[in-house]
Write a protein that holds these residues in place. Sequence first.
Motif, PDB file in Angstrom:
ATOM      1  N   GLY A  25      -9.701  -8.291  46.883  1.00  0.00           N
ATOM      2  CA  GLY A  25     -10.636  -8.849  45.944  1.00  0.00           C
ATOM      3  C   GLY A  25     -10.622 -10.463  45.657  1.00  0.00           C
ATOM      4  N   LEU A  26      -9.261 -11.039  45.247  1.00  0.00           N
ATOM      5  CA  LEU A  26      -9.053 -12.107  45.012  1.00  0.00           C
ATOM      6  C   LEU A  26      -9.344 -13.287  46.385  1.00  0.00           C
ATOM      7  N   VAL A  28     -11.312 -12.541  48.811  1.00  0.00           N
ATOM      8  CA  VAL A  28     -12.850 -12.495  49.134  1.00  0.00           C
ATOM      9  C   VAL A  28     -13.552 -13.302  48.008  1.00  0.00           C
ATOM     10  N   MET A  29     -12.999 -13.202  46.988  1.00  0.00           N
ATOM     11  CA  MET A  29     -13.499 -13.946  45.800  1.00  0.00           C
ATOM     12  C   MET A  29     -13.522 -15.599  45.924  1.00  0.00           C
ATOM     13  N   GLY A 366     -14.031  -8.332  45.125  1.00  0.00           N
ATOM     14  CA  GLY A 366     -14.318  -9.709  45.528  1.00  0.00           C
ATOM     15  C   GLY A 366     -15.714  -9.967  45.569  1.00  0.00           C
ATOM     16  N   SER A 369     -17.133 -10.155  41.811  1.00  0.00           N
ATOM     17  CA  SER A 369     -16.601 -11.167  40.922  1.00  0.00           C
ATOM     18  C   SER A 369     -16.838 -12.460  41.610  1.00  0.00           C
ATOM     19  N   GLY A 370     -16.691 -12.713  43.030  1.00  0.00           N
ATOM     20  CA  GLY A 370     -17.007 -13.919  43.682  1.00  0.00           C
ATOM     21  C   GLY A 370     -18.342 -14.524  43.279  1.00  0.00           C
ATOM     22  N   ALA A 416     -17.522 -10.427  52.879  1.00  0.00           N
ATOM     23  CA  ALA A 416     -16.789  -9.273  52.301  1.00  0.00           C
ATOM     24  C   ALA A 416     -16.997  -8.007  53.365  1.00  0.00           C
ATOM     25  N   THR A 419     -14.130  -8.496  55.929  1.00  0.00           N
ATOM     26  CA  THR A 419     -13.078  -8.464  55.414  1.00  0.00           C
ATOM     27  C   THR A 419     -12.613  -6.941  55.298  1.00  0.00           C
TER      28      THR A 419
END
Lengths: 446, 262
Positions: A25-26, A28-29, A366, A369-370, A416, A419
């Motif tokens: 997630g981080l 992608v964000m 991600g 949150s991104g 996303a 990924t």
Amino acid sequence: MYRLHLASRYTFARPVSYLAMVAIGLAVMALIVVLSIMNGFLEETRSFLRGTTADIVVFPHQARYAYSRDVLEGAVAEHPDVASACARLVRPGIFKVHGRPPVFHGNSLSASQHQVLVLGVDAKSEIKSTDFAEYLDRVENPEFRVADPSDPFDLPVEDIREREFLYTQSPTVLISEEMMRGLLLQRGDALTIVTVPDSALQLDGAPVRPASQTFLVTGAYNTGHYSHDQANVYMSTEDFRSWSGTQHEVSELYVAVSPAADLSVVRDELDAKLRSIGLAGQVETWEDRHRVWLGAVENERNILLVIFLFFLLLVCTITFSVLTMMVQQKVRDIGILSAMGAPAGGVGAVFAVCGIYIATLGGLFGLVSGVALAANINKVKDALENLLGIEIFKKEIYAFSEIPVALDHTLNIAIAGVTVVGAVLICMMPAFRAARMDPVEALRHE
Amino acid sequence: MNDTGAVLPADSDSGPTSMASAGEAPQEPREPVLSARNLVRGYRMGEQTLEVLAGTHVDLYAGESVAIMGRSGSGKSTLLHSLGLLDRPDSGSLVVHGVETTTLTRSARARLRNKRIGYVFQFYHLIPELSALDNALLPRRIEVGPLRWIGKQKEMREHARALLDELGLSTRMAHKPSQLSGGERQRVAIARALMSEPTLLLCDEPTGNLDERTSEVIADLLFQVSVERSHTLVLVTHDSDLAARADRRFQLHEGKLEAFGA
């Protein structure tokens, strides 16, 4: 059914799975935020460059011709796709502020000398051909706004400050809101601008006398772009010619083209037309003029896409490690499943589904949150600046008063998606290993 | 051949070790549930091959209980894994319910194992993340696809609950293996083995990890369900008392099964 059931139990019972999701997630964000800022930077830059430059700019060959503004404007206006044109006179200058404490700011050479590019414009033509009216409207401080946006160089007598009545008959100038704030200026303040007159360029050995005149500030404009606003002051073409002593009527001709027209085609046709009537000059679209700038930003965006591959590699490595660890920890379970009659493919699928859960949830986290962070990046920046007491985004460096952001949802979903697909594909390796495991060896595993 | 007439070396042509050869011949010839002929299984140890099964014969019939004993490393577990289709012998024939299994694909053997064979292990081998109920349901979850599972879920859960209830685990169904005692874990493992209603129940040292009292309870349970459900019960054990309760007893010696005891 057991594949989904077991995979969910295996995945959600392990803290390391959550760590992997957060890591994905981080990644992608981070990528979404950085690409959104880069896109915003590119969009803002393009919008700014286009707004301050107009669609097409004609640079007459000054050394060879003293162009008549009317002739040049008339020739350009004959093109069917040209909506309007406005001539500008351009000259570098240095100004000094009267009656204010010396302040070092922006492009200052010293606390009392400030370097600028002086633009001589016809306000009415400028409003038609560029975003000039919008820049006048964008001024935040009402005290800095011009009295009459349709005639921005008019300063009502009541706005002239008491100590400046000495200069009541002086010409006027429009400076940026940023400059007014930085140099502690107000409407009606006086400043003297100095430049080198055309005669100094004759190189005939005669002593050079600088051209100098005092101007009153009628108000401010605000393009929202720090670098431009720190460097440009506007005055009327008449005042410009009077101040600089130039014989030229045009330094640059800004041309607005109808929206449907192809700028490159119009550029080439204007170039040919001007040459045919003996008014040869350099004709450029706004993109031609700023190709180095735009190219640099575009190039940085491409570099980011390369960095994306490294992010993808990182995500794949994390997912692969977590899945490999899970398979290693679950060797005995693999034996149990085989003993219960699960086929090799089913055993492998349990772990593949674990990878799908981790990658999909991580990718979704991600993405959400991104997008949320990118959309609120300036609020987050302000909060961090208040919390930490440091300036995170220096507008002097980045040329924008705020962090520019442009959310491209297709691109974000693609980031996303790629990924997740990459992580899922890499999960197939440990899953395949689980599927191939000898059940008897697995049952004996300590 | 010993006094039960059950010694059947690999090269013997006197027929397989069977209930009939154990001196309790059935009145009418019966089809064995499982028939192994001349099973050979070896493991490569560097340059050498260690032959663990060296031509083993055995016939297993519905409803009987069979104990297999032997020294540690004699190949009891290897034999059990071969009979349970987890391991493929190097050579020989293994027929389960009339199907020659040595030529089947891995997935076909897995299907047959799922439907016909239940395993009970010494160390229970429960999935730690699943509750007792979910562990018991595992073979049925494997057997049916997602769509059939949705249709049959309620029925299967009822079946698993009834089974766990029958084995005295009615209050422990939601507990994870780590929250259960050794005896309870083994009862969950038995419930799991019985869930698919197999014809063969293969137990590898089922009481080997339990105290004496719990061992007796588990042994009673195994023999009871075997009789009630007509499962063929195969026990690999070091416990001679447990082995003594089986209908037939074999010693695995030098890769061959030798019947002993009456």
